[in-house]
Write a protein that holds these residues in place. Structure first.
Motif, short mmCIF file in Angstrom:
data_model
loop_
_atom_site.label_atom_id
_atom_site.label_comp_id
_atom_site.label_asym_id
_atom_site.label_seq_id
_atom_site.Cartn_x
_atom_site.Cartn_y
_atom_site.Cartn_z
N ASP A 98 -5.44 -8.41 1.49
CA ASP A 98 -4.57 -7.23 1.40
C ASP A 98 -5.27 -6.16 0.56
N ASN A 99 -4.83 -4.92 0.69
CA ASN A 99 -5.36 -3.85 -0.15
C ASN A 99 -4.29 -2.79 -0.40
N PRO A 100 -4.54 -1.89 -1.34
CA PRO A 100 -3.50 -0.92 -1.71
C PRO A 100 -3.20 0.14 -0.65
N LEU A 101 -3.99 0.19 0.42
CA LEU A 101 -3.65 1.10 1.53
C LEU A 101 -2.58 0.50 2.43
N MET A 102 -2.30 -0.79 2.25
CA MET A 102 -1.24 -1.45 3.04
C MET A 102 0.09 -1.16 2.36
N THR A 103 0.62 0.01 2.66
CA THR A 103 1.79 0.49 1.91
C THR A 103 3.03 -0.38 2.13
N GLN A 104 3.05 -1.11 3.25
CA GLN A 104 4.22 -1.97 3.52
C GLN A 104 4.09 -3.35 2.87
N LEU A 105 2.93 -3.64 2.30
CA LEU A 105 2.69 -4.97 1.76
C LEU A 105 2.28 -4.96 0.28
N ALA A 106 1.57 -3.93 -0.14
CA ALA A 106 1.05 -3.90 -1.51
C ALA A 106 2.18 -3.67 -2.51
N LYS A 107 2.08 -4.35 -3.65
CA LYS A 107 3.13 -4.15 -4.67
C LYS A 107 3.01 -2.75 -5.28
N GLU A 108 1.77 -2.22 -5.36
CA GLU A 108 1.55 -0.87 -5.88
C GLU A 108 0.55 -0.16 -4.97
N PRO A 109 1.02 0.52 -3.93
CA PRO A 109 0.10 1.22 -3.02
C PRO A 109 -0.61 2.37 -3.74
N GLY A 110 -1.78 2.72 -3.24
CA GLY A 110 -2.55 3.82 -3.81
C GLY A 110 -3.86 3.98 -3.07
N LYS A 111 -4.65 4.97 -3.51
CA LYS A 111 -5.97 5.18 -2.91
C LYS A 111 -7.00 4.40 -3.71
N PRO A 112 -7.67 3.43 -3.09
CA PRO A 112 -8.66 2.64 -3.81
C PRO A 112 -9.86 3.48 -4.27
N ILE A 113 -10.20 3.36 -5.55
CA ILE A 113 -11.38 4.03 -6.12
C ILE A 113 -12.50 3.01 -6.33
N LEU A 114 -12.14 1.85 -6.86
CA LEU A 114 -13.06 0.73 -7.03
C LEU A 114 -12.35 -0.55 -6.60
N GLY A 115 -13.11 -1.47 -6.01
CA GLY A 115 -12.55 -2.77 -5.68
C GLY A 115 -13.47 -3.87 -6.16
N LEU A 116 -12.86 -4.96 -6.63
CA LEU A 116 -13.66 -6.13 -7.02
C LEU A 116 -13.13 -7.36 -6.28
N ASP A 117 -14.03 -7.96 -5.52
CA ASP A 117 -13.73 -9.16 -4.75
C ASP A 117 -13.74 -10.35 -5.72
N VAL A 118 -12.60 -11.02 -5.87
CA VAL A 118 -12.59 -12.21 -6.74
C VAL A 118 -12.36 -13.50 -5.93
N TRP A 119 -12.65 -13.46 -4.63
CA TRP A 119 -12.74 -14.70 -3.87
C TRP A 119 -13.90 -15.52 -4.43
N GLU A 120 -13.79 -16.82 -4.39
CA GLU A 120 -14.89 -17.64 -4.92
C GLU A 120 -16.20 -17.40 -4.18
N HIS A 121 -16.14 -17.04 -2.89
CA HIS A 121 -17.40 -16.81 -2.15
C HIS A 121 -18.19 -15.64 -2.74
N ALA A 122 -17.53 -14.80 -3.54
CA ALA A 122 -18.20 -13.64 -4.12
C ALA A 122 -19.05 -14.00 -5.35
N TYR A 123 -18.80 -15.18 -5.93
CA TYR A 123 -19.47 -15.46 -7.20
C TYR A 123 -19.81 -16.93 -7.45
N TYR A 124 -19.36 -17.84 -6.59
CA TYR A 124 -19.41 -19.26 -6.97
C TYR A 124 -20.83 -19.81 -7.08
N LEU A 125 -21.78 -19.34 -6.26
CA LEU A 125 -23.14 -19.88 -6.30
C LEU A 125 -23.76 -19.69 -7.67
N LYS A 126 -23.52 -18.53 -8.28
CA LYS A 126 -24.14 -18.24 -9.58
C LYS A 126 -23.22 -18.58 -10.75
#
Ligand code: MN
Length: 241
Positions: free
Chosen positions: A185-213
């Motif tokens: 999900d992301n903040p452009l999903m106005t019908q789903l996001a708890k706080e919709p808005g225009k994304p300026i920065l995003g950080l992926d915190v799925w384990e696939h983004a960092y688990y190897l290191k």
């Protein structure tokens, strides 16, 4: 350019302008792959080498994340659009506000494509270490200091249970805030996001983004993010009306 191609490119630009009020921006700001070409979304190029963010994010993580994970979101999004043509021929930004809980495939894979496209431009090698100009002013207005922003962003990114994203967003008045979304999900999903808005920065915190290191040390990965934030791209997004 052939006249036909010129007209097609022109009509696409007009269409993008009409349907993207939240994300309207200069052509140089357009995320690659944000509009389907002949009905098909494509994986945007990373724009720098897989090794470029070492030691903060390792090359193997970058390669797998971009070439396999992101690529899979793009191809599954194309399959989903083929199965439900009502979603065809729209930019990702135009699709996101229409997504409801009933649109699982578009939610997961359209969200995945948008989020990763933004993520690759939220980080970069050798950029500014702090925001400048209007983004700096807005950040200080919202959080007091850059350190306080980092503290609150870290707390938000750490708090995501399971897979998801942490975001720095702007509201329509330009006020900055931090929020999180689950899964893709992301903040452009106005019908789903708890706080919709225009994304300026995003950080992926799925384990696939960092688990190897970083394995289970998500906080270390979040700290590494601050060393590679692309503040110039963030400012350009922030300033885009
Ligand atoms: Mn990811």
């Amino acid at each position: 350019m052939e006249k036909r191609e010129f007209l097609k490119a022109g009509s696409l630009m007009v269409a993008a302008t009409l349907v993207d009020p939240l994300f309207a921006c200069t052509p140089s700001l357009k995320l690659t792959g944000i509009m389907p070409t002949d009905g098909v979304f494509t994986l945007p190029a990373l724009g720098y080498a897989f090794t470029a963010l070492e030691p903060h994010i390792d090359a193997m993580t970058m390669e797998i994340h971009h070439d396999r994970h992101h690529a899979a979101y793009v191809s599954k999004l194309n399959e989903a659009i083929k199965a439900t043509p009502a979603w065809a021929d729209q930019s990702l930004e135009a699709m996101m506000p229409k997504v409801t809980a009933a649109d699982a495939a578009i939610r997961n894979h359209g969200g995945g494509h948008y989020n990763h496209s933004l993520f690759w431009t939220s980080i970069a090698p050798g950029g500014a270490t702090a925001p400048a100009g209007t983004l700096r002013d807005a950040l200080l207005a919202a959080f007091g200091t850059l350190d306080e922003f980092k503290k609150k962003f870290t707390a938000a990114a750490t708090s995501v249970f399971g897979s998801g994203w942490a975001w720095l967003c702007a509201d329509p008045s330009g006020k900055l805030f931090i929020t999180t979304t689950p899964n893709q999900d992301n903040p452009l999903m106005t019908q789903l996001a708890k706080e919709p808005g225009k994304p300026i920065l995003g950080l992926d915190v799925w384990e696939h983004a960092y688990y190897l290191k970083y394995q289970n040390k998500r906080a270390d990965y979040i700290n590494a993010y601050y060393a590679i934030i692309n503040w110039d791209a963030a400012a350009t997004r922030y300033n885009a009306k």
